[in-house]
Design a protein around this motif. Structure first.
Motif, mmCIF file in Angstrom:
data_model
loop_
_atom_site.group_PDB
_atom_site.id
_atom_site.type_symbol
_atom_site.label_atom_id
_atom_site.label_comp_id
_atom_site.label_asym_id
_atom_site.label_seq_id
_atom_site.Cartn_x
_atom_site.Cartn_y
_atom_site.Cartn_z
ATOM 1 N N MET B 52 -1.544 -4.509 -3.454
ATOM 2 C CA MET B 52 -1.460 -6.104 -2.783
ATOM 3 C C MET B 52 -1.834 -5.879 -1.327
ATOM 4 O O MET B 52 -1.745 -6.873 -0.670
ATOM 5 N N LEU B 54 -0.468 -4.532 1.064
ATOM 6 C CA LEU B 54 0.466 -4.652 2.103
ATOM 7 C C LEU B 54 0.594 -3.231 2.438
ATOM 8 O O LEU B 54 1.625 -2.904 3.537
ATOM 9 N N THR B 74 -3.787 -9.121 2.372
ATOM 10 C CA THR B 74 -2.611 -9.503 1.349
ATOM 11 C C THR B 74 -3.039 -10.981 0.760
ATOM 12 O O THR B 74 -3.142 -11.179 -0.360
ATOM 13 N N ASP B 75 -3.269 -11.728 1.811
ATOM 14 C CA ASP B 75 -3.535 -13.217 1.263
ATOM 15 C C ASP B 75 -4.814 -13.216 0.532
ATOM 16 O O ASP B 75 -4.868 -14.006 -0.317
#
Ligand SMILES: Nc1ncnc2c1ncn2[C@@H]1O[C@H](COP(=O)(O)OP(=O)(O)OP(=O)(O)O)[C@@H](O)[C@H]1O
Ligand SMILES: [Mg+2]
Lengths: 291, 238
Positions: B52, B54, B74-75
């Motif tokens: 992800m 992160l 992440t976005d």
């Protein structure tokens, strides 16, 4: 009774300026997780921009536009400083507090050395205007009317944005949980920058209304107001937008009433004394911290 | 041949001096349910977090639908189509159920209303509670909201981190049925789950992890029959 009504109107106009400042301040606090102490200083700087513009044009639209644009630009230009800090220290609002105090001092210094030779600036008398209301002791100036009506409109728009629009939901999601926000695809940095821009926009409008209300500004105005904005925000509960609305108005009214009934120079002492007592009783603020 | 959706190639991840993943490789194909099995601290969450974006990946790469997404923000990972249902039925607790779903559709503003319709169809309880503040939902309802919110982003891969954690047995089987239905609708699923029995029953393919490494892997049915796996993770020696 007449004095009371007069001071109440005064207080509401002044309070709506406090509310606008606290809202912009709190928006950056909850979305970007910074204490932007220098925000009111930027607003005062934009009052100087208004004043400068008024020398060249009387076109209200252009003056408001200049005020908004300058406030947005300066506020957004400051953002990379806070972003760099948060990379180094993590999101530590205390660090942002200290740094923004330095920025505030810098802005105050610029105003007191480079703008109008450090003398207070005065806005044209027709900006503050004659009284629109005149009943005995009650007078209500055009400037006060602007501050009150403009303030209500701006606050209504702000809450509409935050609670009724897509962007508002994004702001609130990010303010509640930035990791979860990024997981669902919200661009954190971009959204934070946008919160600076919105606060700048609000600040630009506030500068115009404040100028019309006061009719003057001085380099020390920023410090003076910033202290109150931080106090109101803490008193309401840091980051609590609705609390800020109530407490901002209350401060405006309390100050005006104190000014009407007590020797004027004591109004600050009384306001801060009240804050001290309330904080001792309710350390999390009257409405609860929301950051 | 099934098309590959996600390929993790030999990644390692550490938190300061603690190495959480060491040379881990996994694959998820179209239409598949892949289970990550392992005890506390095996590295399942770290793997999902690394995918992800992160958690920083030191070596190796992560390829999603043919694109290298290693160390992407992440976005952007979410926007590219990976939907993570995080541990602990996380919702935006001060916002309403409806608002939670609406922000979930961040990347597809035009399609929010049509996505909402299909989520409400799959989760009638969310429709019934659409104006309720999400923080006041039960744990199971929050997990459904978390799944629904993820679906709003039109993911091409669903990742679920211990979706059963902290929920009552009856609710757990409901959640697993929902995930099963979603898989039948075509969503590939990567599931991290401590309960090895559940994970192996549920998955088509499985990876057994221990202290940051993949120990065993293969079709879930085969692993279930593997004596070593049975001994260590299924509490039996038959
Ligand atoms: N933020 C962190 N800081 C330091 N170490 C961490 C952090 N998060 C995880 N770890 C360590 O990384 C290792 C893997 O943890 P991880 O959470 O990925 O395991 P897990 O398989 O998800 O476990 P669980 O089943 O308990 O959720 C553990 O040793 C853990 O202590
Ligand atoms: Mg975990």
């Amino acid at each position: 009774m007449e004095i009371f009504v007069a001071q109440l109107l005064n207080g509401l106009s002044l309070g709506s300026i406090y509310v606008l400042l606290v809202l912009g301040f709190n928006l950056m606090l909850v979305v970007a997780k910074i204490i932007q102490f220098a925000y009111p200083h930027l607003v005062v700087l934009s009052m100087y921009v208004c004043w400068g513009m008024l020398k060249y044009t009387n076109n209200m639209f252009l003056v408001v536009l200049a005020s908004i644009v300058s406030c947005v630009i300066v506020n957004v230009a400051i953002e990379p400083i806070f972003r760099a800090l948060s990379k180094k220290h993590g999101l530590d609002i205390n660090v942002s507090f200290v740094v923004s105090i330095s920025i505030a001092l810098l802005i105050t210094d610029v105003m007191s050395h480079a703008l109008n030779y450090g003398f207070p600036i005065a806005f044209p008398t027709d900006w503050v205007g004659k009284s629109v209301l005149n009943f005995g002791l009650i007078t209500f100036s055009v400037g006060q009317a602007y501050a009150l009506i403009g303030g209500i409109a701006a606050v209504a728009l702000f809450f509409y944005l935050l609670y009724r629009t897509r962007q508002g939901r994004v702001f609130r999601a990010l303010s509640e949980n930035s990791v979860l926000a990024s997981i669902i695809g919200i661009p954190v940095v971009k959204t934070r920058i946008l919160s600076y821009a919105i606060a700048g926009l609000l600040g630009g409008v506030t500068a115009v209304l404040f100028a019309r209300l006061l009719g003057s500004a001085s380099p020390s105005l920023g410090d003076f107001v910033a202290m109150k904005v931080v106090a109101v925000s803490i008193l309401a509960g840091l980051g609590n937008l609705k609390g800020g609305l109530v407490c901002g108005l209350l401060l405006g009214i309390a100050e005006s009433l104190a000014m009407g009934y007590l020797p004027g120079s004591w109004s600050n002492a009384i306001a801060f004394m009240m804050i001290l007592i309330i904080m001792l009783i309710k350390p999390e603020g009257l409405f609860g911290i929301q950051i | 041949m099934k098309k590959n959706v996600l390929r993790v190639e030999g990644i390692s991840v550490s938190y300061g001096p603690i190495q959480a993943l060491d040379d881990v490789s996994i694959e998820v194909d179209e239409g598949e349910i892949v289970s990550l099995v392992g005890a506390n601290g095996a590295g399942k969450t770290s793997l999902l977090r690394a995918i992800m974006g992160l958690q920083k990946v030191h070596t190796g790469r992560i390829v999603f639908m043919g694109n290298d997404i290693t160390n992407t923000s992440t976005d952007k990972v979410a926007g590219s189509g990976i939907g993570l249902i995080p541990e602990g039925h996380l919702v935006f607790s001060t916002m309403t159920v409806l608002e939670n779903l609406q922000v979930g559709g961040y990347h597809y503003p035009q399609e929010v209303s049509s996505s909402l319709e299909s989520v409400f169809e799959s989760f009638p309880v969310l429709y019934k509670r659409r104006n309720q503040i999400a923080g006041t939902l039960s744990g199971g309802e929050q997990q459904m909201l978390s799944i629904g919110r993820t679906l709003m982003s039109k993911p091409k891969l669903l990742m679920a981190d211990e979706p059963s954690l902290g929920l009552a047995p009856k609710v757990i089987s409901e959640i697993f049925n929902i995930l099963r239905d979603l898989n039948e609708k075509g969503y590939p699923i990567l599931l991290a789950e401590q309960n090895a029995k559940k994970a192996l029953e549920f998955g088509d393919h499985a990876y057994v992890m221990e202290t940051g490494r993949v120990l065993f892997q293969g079709p879930a049915k085969e692993l279930m029959g593997n004596p070593k796996v049975r001994h260590a993770y299924l509490g039996g020696n038959v």
